[in-house]
Design a protein around this motif. Structure first.
Motif, PDB file in Angstrom:
ATOM      1  N   MET A   1     -47.559  19.202  -4.210  1.00  0.00           N
ATOM      2  CA  MET A   1     -48.373  18.632  -3.134  1.00  0.00           C
ATOM      3  C   MET A   1     -49.395  17.645  -3.678  1.00  0.00           C
ATOM      4  O   MET A   1     -49.619  16.586  -3.108  1.00  0.00           O
ATOM      5  CB  MET A   1     -49.062  19.743  -2.335  1.00  0.00           C
ATOM      6  CG  MET A   1     -48.120  20.697  -1.615  1.00  0.00           C
ATOM      7  SD  MET A   1     -47.306  19.975  -0.206  1.00  0.00           S
ATOM      8  CE  MET A   1     -48.666  19.877   0.931  1.00  0.00           C
ATOM      9  N   ARG A   2     -50.019  17.991  -4.799  1.00  0.00           N
ATOM     10  CA  ARG A   2     -51.007  17.074  -5.406  1.00  0.00           C
ATOM     11  C   ARG A   2     -50.330  15.806  -5.908  1.00  0.00           C
ATOM     12  O   ARG A   2     -50.871  14.715  -5.797  1.00  0.00           O
ATOM     13  CB  ARG A   2     -51.770  17.766  -6.531  1.00  0.00           C
ATOM     14  CG  ARG A   2     -52.751  18.815  -6.054  1.00  0.00           C
ATOM     15  CD  ARG A   2     -53.887  18.221  -5.234  1.00  0.00           C
ATOM     16  NE  ARG A   2     -54.736  17.414  -6.107  1.00  0.00           N
ATOM     17  CZ  ARG A   2     -55.424  16.353  -5.712  1.00  0.00           C
ATOM     18  NH1 ARG A   2     -55.372  15.952  -4.458  1.00  0.00           N
ATOM     19  NH2 ARG A   2     -56.161  15.685  -6.554  1.00  0.00           N
ATOM     20  N   SER A   3     -49.135  15.941  -6.450  1.00  0.00           N
ATOM     21  CA  SER A   3     -48.402  14.762  -6.909  1.00  0.00           C
ATOM     22  C   SER A   3     -48.042  13.858  -5.730  1.00  0.00           C
ATOM     23  O   SER A   3     -48.207  12.635  -5.801  1.00  0.00           O
ATOM     24  CB  SER A   3     -47.140  15.196  -7.653  1.00  0.00           C
ATOM     25  OG  SER A   3     -46.412  14.068  -8.076  1.00  0.00           O
ATOM     26  N   LEU A   4     -47.582  14.462  -4.646  1.00  0.00           N
ATOM     27  CA  LEU A   4     -47.192  13.682  -3.472  1.00  0.00           C
ATOM     28  C   LEU A   4     -48.391  13.094  -2.731  1.00  0.00           C
ATOM     29  O   LEU A   4     -48.228  12.172  -1.932  1.00  0.00           O
ATOM     30  CB  LEU A   4     -46.344  14.528  -2.525  1.00  0.00           C
ATOM     31  CG  LEU A   4     -44.954  14.898  -3.052  1.00  0.00           C
ATOM     32  CD1 LEU A   4     -44.250  15.846  -2.074  1.00  0.00           C
ATOM     33  CD2 LEU A   4     -44.116  13.663  -3.314  1.00  0.00           C
ATOM     34  N   ALA A   5     -49.583  13.591  -3.010  1.00  0.00           N
ATOM     35  CA  ALA A   5     -50.783  13.024  -2.387  1.00  0.00           C
ATOM     36  C   ALA A   5     -50.962  11.567  -2.805  1.00  0.00           C
ATOM     37  O   ALA A   5     -51.587  10.780  -2.089  1.00  0.00           O
ATOM     38  CB  ALA A   5     -52.024  13.843  -2.759  1.00  0.00           C
ATOM     39  N   GLY A   6     -50.387  11.191  -3.941  1.00  0.00           N
ATOM     40  CA  GLY A   6     -50.461   9.811  -4.410  1.00  0.00           C
ATOM     41  C   GLY A   6     -49.413   8.903  -3.781  1.00  0.00           C
ATOM     42  O   GLY A   6     -49.347   7.725  -4.116  1.00  0.00           O
ATOM     43  N   GLY A   7     -48.603   9.436  -2.903  1.00  0.00           N
ATOM     44  CA  GLY A   7     -47.574   8.637  -2.239  1.00  0.00           C
ATOM     45  C   GLY A   7     -46.200   9.220  -2.499  1.00  0.00           C
ATOM     46  O   GLY A   7     -46.047  10.189  -3.240  1.00  0.00           O
ATOM     47  N   PRO A   8     -45.187   8.613  -1.886  1.00  0.00           N
ATOM     48  CA  PRO A   8     -43.818   9.118  -2.035  1.00  0.00           C
ATOM     49  C   PRO A   8     -43.380   9.149  -3.498  1.00  0.00           C
ATOM     50  O   PRO A   8     -43.778   8.297  -4.295  1.00  0.00           O
ATOM     51  CB  PRO A   8     -42.961   8.120  -1.251  1.00  0.00           C
ATOM     52  CG  PRO A   8     -43.910   7.417  -0.345  1.00  0.00           C
ATOM     53  CD  PRO A   8     -45.238   7.423  -1.037  1.00  0.00           C
ATOM     54  N   ARG A   9     -42.575  10.146  -3.826  1.00  0.00           N
ATOM     55  CA  ARG A   9     -42.047  10.286  -5.184  1.00  0.00           C
ATOM     56  C   ARG A   9     -40.570  10.633  -5.105  1.00  0.00           C
ATOM     57  O   ARG A   9     -40.115  11.318  -4.194  1.00  0.00           O
ATOM     58  CB  ARG A   9     -42.744  11.413  -5.943  1.00  0.00           C
ATOM     59  CG  ARG A   9     -44.222  11.246  -6.181  1.00  0.00           C
ATOM     60  CD  ARG A   9     -44.476  10.412  -7.421  1.00  0.00           C
ATOM     61  NE  ARG A   9     -45.867  10.476  -7.832  1.00  0.00           N
ATOM     62  CZ  ARG A   9     -46.853   9.772  -7.293  1.00  0.00           C
ATOM     63  NH1 ARG A   9     -46.613   8.970  -6.293  1.00  0.00           N
ATOM     64  NH2 ARG A   9     -48.082   9.877  -7.748  1.00  0.00           N
ATOM     65  N   ARG A  10     -39.859  10.194  -6.122  1.00  0.00           N
ATOM     66  CA  ARG A  10     -38.463  10.588  -6.275  1.00  0.00           C
ATOM     67  C   ARG A  10     -38.427  11.901  -7.040  1.00  0.00           C
ATOM     68  O   ARG A  10     -39.382  12.277  -7.724  1.00  0.00           O
ATOM     69  CB  ARG A  10     -37.699   9.505  -7.021  1.00  0.00           C
ATOM     70  CG  ARG A  10     -37.656   8.198  -6.223  1.00  0.00           C
ATOM     71  CD  ARG A  10     -36.960   7.120  -6.962  1.00  0.00           C
ATOM     72  NE  ARG A  10     -35.507   7.355  -6.872  1.00  0.00           N
ATOM     73  CZ  ARG A  10     -34.600   6.531  -7.355  1.00  0.00           C
ATOM     74  NH1 ARG A  10     -34.967   5.431  -7.979  1.00  0.00           N
ATOM     75  NH2 ARG A  10     -33.319   6.815  -7.233  1.00  0.00           N
ATOM     76  N   PHE A  11     -37.293  12.588  -6.931  1.00  0.00           N
ATOM     77  CA  PHE A  11     -37.117  13.871  -7.609  1.00  0.00           C
ATOM     78  C   PHE A  11     -37.416  13.742  -9.096  1.00  0.00           C
ATOM     79  O   PHE A  11     -38.154  14.541  -9.666  1.00  0.00           O
ATOM     80  CB  PHE A  11     -35.673  14.362  -7.387  1.00  0.00           C
ATOM     81  CG  PHE A  11     -35.409  15.728  -7.942  1.00  0.00           C
ATOM     82  CD1 PHE A  11     -35.569  16.854  -7.153  1.00  0.00           C
ATOM     83  CD2 PHE A  11     -35.000  15.896  -9.259  1.00  0.00           C
ATOM     84  CE1 PHE A  11     -35.318  18.120  -7.657  1.00  0.00           C
ATOM     85  CE2 PHE A  11     -34.746  17.157  -9.772  1.00  0.00           C
ATOM     86  CZ  PHE A  11     -34.907  18.270  -8.971  1.00  0.00           C
ATOM     87  N   THR A  12     -36.852  12.716  -9.733  1.00  0.00           N
ATOM     88  CA  THR A  12     -37.044  12.550 -11.179  1.00  0.00           C
ATOM     89  C   THR A  12     -38.497  12.267 -11.532  1.00  0.00           C
ATOM     90  O   THR A  12     -38.965  12.703 -12.576  1.00  0.00           O
ATOM     91  CB  THR A  12     -36.140  11.434 -11.741  1.00  0.00           C
ATOM     92  OG1 THR A  12     -36.359  10.236 -10.983  1.00  0.00           O
ATOM     93  CG2 THR A  12     -34.674  11.822 -11.678  1.00  0.00           C
ATOM     94  N   GLU A  13     -39.204  11.569 -10.674  1.00  0.00           N
ATOM     95  CA  GLU A  13     -40.627  11.311 -10.919  1.00  0.00           C
ATOM     96  C   GLU A  13     -41.415  12.622 -10.888  1.00  0.00           C
ATOM     97  O   GLU A  13     -42.281  12.853 -11.737  1.00  0.00           O
ATOM     98  CB  GLU A  13     -41.187  10.342  -9.879  1.00  0.00           C
ATOM     99  CG  GLU A  13     -40.660   8.938  -9.994  1.00  0.00           C
ATOM    100  CD  GLU A  13     -41.145   8.044  -8.866  1.00  0.00           C
ATOM    101  OE1 GLU A  13     -41.667   6.966  -9.172  1.00  0.00           O
ATOM    102  OE2 GLU A  13     -41.000   8.426  -7.679  1.00  0.00           O
TER     103      GLU A  13
END
Length: 129
Positions: free
Chosen positions: A30-42
């Motif tokens: 959730m914290r990672s996605l707070a920075g915007g959309p991410r791909r699985f590998t990211e």
């Protein structure tokens, strides 16, 4: 008559919500996605220690609970992006506060662990080592 949610009751759905949002991988995703959309590998690269299986399971659970969306773009190779929903974004501040608390108090927790781990187990009649 509908009963009020009670997270202390084993069968209450609010317990399942707390289980989801209290999970360590959920918090980090959730914290990672707070920075915007991410791909699985990211996400896999950013979150050290998470297995592919656990990342997949956690993302599916978050999608099922309406906290993230999964968007598939039919390219070669297929592109899959994960993004917070409005509901997921509403969790942003509580999760950020928990992360700040963990960082701010990490030293105190480590000190407490050292004190705990260093004490002898007291058993009546037994001499300390």
């Amino acid at each position: 008559m509908t009963l009020a949610p009670d997270p202390y009751a084993a069968l209450c759905p609010s317990r399942q919500v707390l289980d989801r949002v209290g999970d360590r991988w959920t918090i980090l995703i959730m914290r990672s996605l707070a920075g915007g959309p991410r791909r699985f590998t990211e996400l896999a690269r950013e979150i050290e220690g998470i297995s592919q299986k656990m990342l997949t399971q956690t993302l599916r659970g978050l999608e099922r609970d309406g906290l993230i969306t999964r968007t598939v773009t039919p390219t070669v190779p297929v592109r899959v992006d994960y993004e917070l929903t409005d509901l997921g974004r509403s969790l942003g501040e509580p999760i950020a506060a928990l992360e700040r608390w963990a960082v701010d108090h990490m030293g105190e927790v480590l000190d407490a662990r050292d004190r705990y781990d260093g004490r002898e187990t007291e058993i009546p009649g037994r001499q300390p080592r």
